[in-house]
Design an enzyme around this catalytic site. Structure first.
Site, PDB file in Angstrom:
ATOM      1  CB  VAL A  14      -3.368  19.577  15.378  1.00  0.00           C
ATOM      2  CG1 VAL A  14      -3.102  20.082  13.963  1.00  0.00           C
ATOM      3  CG2 VAL A  14      -2.773  18.191  15.552  1.00  0.00           C
ATOM      4  CD  GLU A 129       1.650  17.196   0.343  1.00  0.00           C
ATOM      5  OE1 GLU A 129       2.174  16.079   0.505  1.00  0.00           O
ATOM      6  OE2 GLU A 129       1.333  17.648  -0.771  1.00  0.00           O
ATOM      7  N   GLY A 187       2.841  12.973  24.050  1.00  0.00           N
ATOM      8  CA  GLY A 187       1.851  13.425  23.078  1.00  0.00           C
ATOM      9  C   GLY A 187       2.017  12.820  21.703  1.00  0.00           C
ATOM     10  CE  LYS A 205      -0.337   8.809   8.493  1.00  0.00           C
ATOM     11  NZ  LYS A 205       0.784   8.827   9.457  1.00  0.00           N
TER      12      LYS A 205
END
Length: 269
Positions: A14, A129, A187, A205
């Site tokens: 990331v 977000e 990945g 979440k």
């Protein structure tokens, strides 16, 4: 033009992508928004490790204090993951009057309100977000566009890894193990896929979504969870004949004052 200096905590997949996107979109940001972003420092575990991303003009450090204590850095992007170290880093960054961006759903599910309050107290931003539904701005919509509406239910697929595995099993007749191995190779799944395949990631979440949608903070122990480990080709074939698919669904509902929240394998049309 407003200029912002960025410090990134972590340089995995990331972190590498963030650096590349900031470079690729730099002219677009200048033209559309009149802002310029420069990645100044990145926290890594090993400075000498060879990396595929271009790090020209970026300073690598093994000390988190080098980023948090740098007065020129305006924004800290937390990509460490986990809870303990990441929480300490975010708190220190906010107290140092730096805006913080994080996609750490594990931490935000439990401590999001506390960190948001700390950011407000220090007159800086705490943005997360990307912690839910990736590039879909669902948290922003819940907070800004739907804040005056009465939401009764949230239902959907919010874990990409389990969805990829189930899709490969259904479309290409792979076994669970084959589909998981492919997801790891590409990945899409971690070496330890527990959070994704056992419904834990979706539960994190859901905790965040429930807070935004219903104003309720839910503990993970109160969420009914089940995963996809036991799903077989026979299961997929049986439900397909009935016009259904098996998906890992996340559901939170508040109806007549009764609250239910689930992260489990279920049928979807």
């Amino acid at each position: 033009m407003k200029k912002f200096q960025i410090g990134i905590l972590g340089l995995g997949t990331v972190g590498t992508g963030v650096i590349e996107i900031l470079r690729e979109q730099s002219e677009n940001f200048k033209k559309r928004f009149g802002v310029s972003f420069q990645t100044k420092k990145v926290l890594v575990k090993n400075i000498n490790k060879k990396r595929s991303v271009d790090l020209q003009g970026i300073e690598l450090t093994e000390k988190i204090e080098d980023i948090i204590g740098d007065p020129d850095i305006d924004i800290v992007i937390e990509l460490i993951g986990g809870k303990t170290i990441a929480k300490k880093a975010i708190i220190a960054s906010l107290e140092a009057k730096k805006n913080v961006i994080s996609a750490n759903k594990d931490l935000i599910a439990d401590d999001g309100r506390q960190l948001a309050d700390l950011a407000e107290k220090n007159n800086v931003g705490f943005y997360y977000e990307a912690a839910v539904a990736g590039a879909i701005p669902i948290l922003r919509a819940l907070e800004n566009s739907l804040d005056s509406d009465r939401i009764e239910s949230i239902n959907g697929i919010i874990n990409g890894t389990s969805n990829f595995i189930l899709s490969k099993m259904r479309q290409q007749k792979m076994s669970y193990r084959q589909a998981l191995s492919l997801a790891q190779e590409l990945g899409f799944a971690e070496a330890d896929p527990t959070n994704d395949v056992d419904g834990i990631d979706a539960a994190y979440k859901l905790q965040i979504l429930a807070d935004f949608a219903f104003g309720k903070q839910i503990e993970q122990k109160d969420i009914q969870m089940s995963g996809i480990r036991t799903v077989t080709q026979q299961d997929l074939n049986d439900v397909s004949e009935l016009g259904y698919e098996i998906k890992l669904l996340a559901n939170a509902s508040l109806i007549d004052g009764r609250f239910t929240i689930l992260s489990r394998t279920d049928l979807s049309t």
